[in-house]
Design a protein around this motif. Structure first.
Motif, PDB file in Angstrom:
ATOM      1  N   UNK A  34     -22.181 208.938 -76.396  1.00  0.00           N
ATOM      2  CA  UNK A  34     -23.275 209.909 -76.294  1.00  0.00           C
ATOM      3  C   UNK A  34     -24.075 209.723 -75.005  1.00  0.00           C
ATOM      4  N   UNK A  35     -24.286 208.471 -74.595  1.00  0.00           N
ATOM      5  CA  UNK A  35     -25.012 208.223 -73.344  1.00  0.00           C
ATOM      6  C   UNK A  35     -24.274 208.828 -72.162  1.00  0.00           C
ATOM      7  N   UNK A  36     -22.960 208.651 -72.119  1.00  0.00           N
ATOM      8  CA  UNK A  36     -22.180 209.216 -71.020  1.00  0.00           C
ATOM      9  C   UNK A  36     -22.298 210.739 -71.011  1.00  0.00           C
ATOM     10  N   UNK A  37     -22.228 211.336 -72.196  1.00  0.00           N
ATOM     11  CA  UNK A  37     -22.330 212.795 -72.321  1.00  0.00           C
ATOM     12  C   UNK A  37     -23.701 213.298 -71.866  1.00  0.00           C
ATOM     13  N   UNK A  38     -24.769 212.658 -72.343  1.00  0.00           N
ATOM     14  CA  UNK A  38     -26.115 213.139 -72.031  1.00  0.00           C
ATOM     15  C   UNK A  38     -26.574 212.767 -70.623  1.00  0.00           C
ATOM     16  N   UNK A  39     -25.949 211.759 -70.015  1.00  0.00           N
ATOM     17  CA  UNK A  39     -26.267 211.467 -68.615  1.00  0.00           C
ATOM     18  C   UNK A  39     -25.770 212.607 -67.721  1.00  0.00           C
ATOM     19  N   UNK A  40     -24.715 213.284 -68.158  1.00  0.00           N
ATOM     20  CA  UNK A  40     -24.221 214.440 -67.409  1.00  0.00           C
ATOM     21  C   UNK A  40     -25.060 215.678 -67.694  1.00  0.00           C
ATOM     22  N   UNK A  41     -25.492 215.849 -68.966  1.00  0.00           N
ATOM     23  CA  UNK A  41     -26.282 217.020 -69.337  1.00  0.00           C
ATOM     24  C   UNK A  41     -27.706 216.956 -68.790  1.00  0.00           C
ATOM     25  N   UNK A  42     -28.304 215.772 -68.833  1.00  0.00           N
ATOM     26  CA  UNK A  42     -29.657 215.576 -68.292  1.00  0.00           C
ATOM     27  C   UNK A  42     -29.570 214.399 -67.327  1.00  0.00           C
ATOM     28  N   UNK A  43     -29.115 214.670 -66.103  1.00  0.00           N
ATOM     29  CA  UNK A  43     -28.942 213.566 -65.145  1.00  0.00           C
ATOM     30  C   UNK A  43     -30.286 212.941 -64.755  1.00  0.00           C
ATOM     31  N   UNK A  44     -30.261 211.678 -64.369  1.00  0.00           N
ATOM     32  CA  UNK A  44     -31.502 211.000 -63.979  1.00  0.00           C
ATOM     33  C   UNK A  44     -32.142 211.641 -62.753  1.00  0.00           C
ATOM     34  N   UNK A  45     -33.454 211.633 -62.733  1.00  0.00           N
ATOM     35  CA  UNK A  45     -34.237 212.019 -61.559  1.00  0.00           C
ATOM     36  C   UNK A  45     -35.172 210.836 -61.315  1.00  0.00           C
ATOM     37  N   UNK A  46     -35.010 210.202 -60.167  1.00  0.00           N
ATOM     38  CA  UNK A  46     -35.761 208.996 -59.887  1.00  0.00           C
ATOM     39  C   UNK A  46     -36.994 209.289 -59.050  1.00  0.00           C
ATOM     40  N   UNK A  47     -38.054 208.559 -59.378  1.00  0.00           N
ATOM     41  CA  UNK A  47     -39.308 208.677 -58.633  1.00  0.00           C
ATOM     42  C   UNK A  47     -39.940 207.286 -58.609  1.00  0.00           C
ATOM     43  N   UNK A  48     -40.603 206.984 -57.529  1.00  0.00           N
ATOM     44  CA  UNK A  48     -41.308 205.711 -57.469  1.00  0.00           C
ATOM     45  C   UNK A  48     -42.707 205.898 -58.026  1.00  0.00           C
ATOM     46  N   UNK A  49     -43.085 204.995 -58.939  1.00  0.00           N
ATOM     47  CA  UNK A  49     -44.397 205.054 -59.575  1.00  0.00           C
ATOM     48  C   UNK A  49     -45.033 203.675 -59.551  1.00  0.00           C
ATOM     49  N   UNK A  50     -46.357 203.679 -59.526  1.00  0.00           N
ATOM     50  CA  UNK A  50     -47.094 202.433 -59.638  1.00  0.00           C
ATOM     51  C   UNK A  50     -47.258 202.133 -61.123  1.00  0.00           C
ATOM     52  N   UNK A  51     -46.839 200.952 -61.529  1.00  0.00           N
ATOM     53  CA  UNK A  51     -46.939 200.521 -62.925  1.00  0.00           C
ATOM     54  C   UNK A  51     -47.725 199.216 -62.964  1.00  0.00           C
ATOM     55  N   UNK A  52     -48.268 198.906 -64.131  1.00  0.00           N
ATOM     56  CA  UNK A  52     -48.975 197.639 -64.308  1.00  0.00           C
ATOM     57  C   UNK A  52     -48.024 196.634 -64.935  1.00  0.00           C
ATOM     58  N   UNK A  53     -47.872 195.524 -64.269  1.00  0.00           N
ATOM     59  CA  UNK A  53     -47.064 194.416 -64.785  1.00  0.00           C
ATOM     60  C   UNK A  53     -48.007 193.250 -65.042  1.00  0.00           C
TER      61      UNK A  53
END
Length: 122
Positions: A34-53
């Motif tokens: 299912x992951x392989x299937x949905x990675x094609x249907x909703x491909x990743x869109x990457x963005x850089x964000x500031x997160x708190x670690x």
């Protein structure tokens, strides 16, 4: 901007993470499909964000622990672990929240069809 991984690399990485996760081997297999299937249907869109670690740091409490052996007294400060927040820039897949429920639902449906329950338990 950082190098963005190729979708095929991401699919393989997700498959490896899924295999290490919880559930039966049958469930993990369905989820990987299912992951392989949905990675094609909703491909990743990457963005850089500031997160708190958070990082852990030892700090003195203000108390001292003293021990006497014979005529020698050794004193050491008592330390505690403190969680320190700090900002960090991470590359984030902004479509992950949209895709993950679809993957979980797909895996549950496949398990229900094949095994009669949503967890692929025999």
């Amino acid at each position: 901007m950082a190098n963005i991984p190729r979708p095929a690399y991401i699919v393989c990485l997700i498959a490896l993470v899924a295999m290490a996760g919880c559930g039966t081997p049958e469930y993990r297999a369905e989820k990987t499909h299912c992951e392989a299937e949905w990675m094609l249907k909703i491909p990743p869109v990457y963005r850089q964000e500031v997160v708190t670690k958070y990082r852990s740091e030892k700090r003195p409490t203000g108390e001292i622990d003293c021990k006497t052996t014979g005529s020698t007294t050794l004193c050491q400060p008592i330390m505690e672990n403190v969680s320190i927040p700090y900002p960090a820039v991470e590359t984030v897949d902004i479509r992950k929240r949209q895709r993950d429920p679809q993957i979980d639902s797909c895996a549950a449906r496949a398990c229900l069809t094949r095994y009669g329950n949503s967890k692929c338990e025999s």
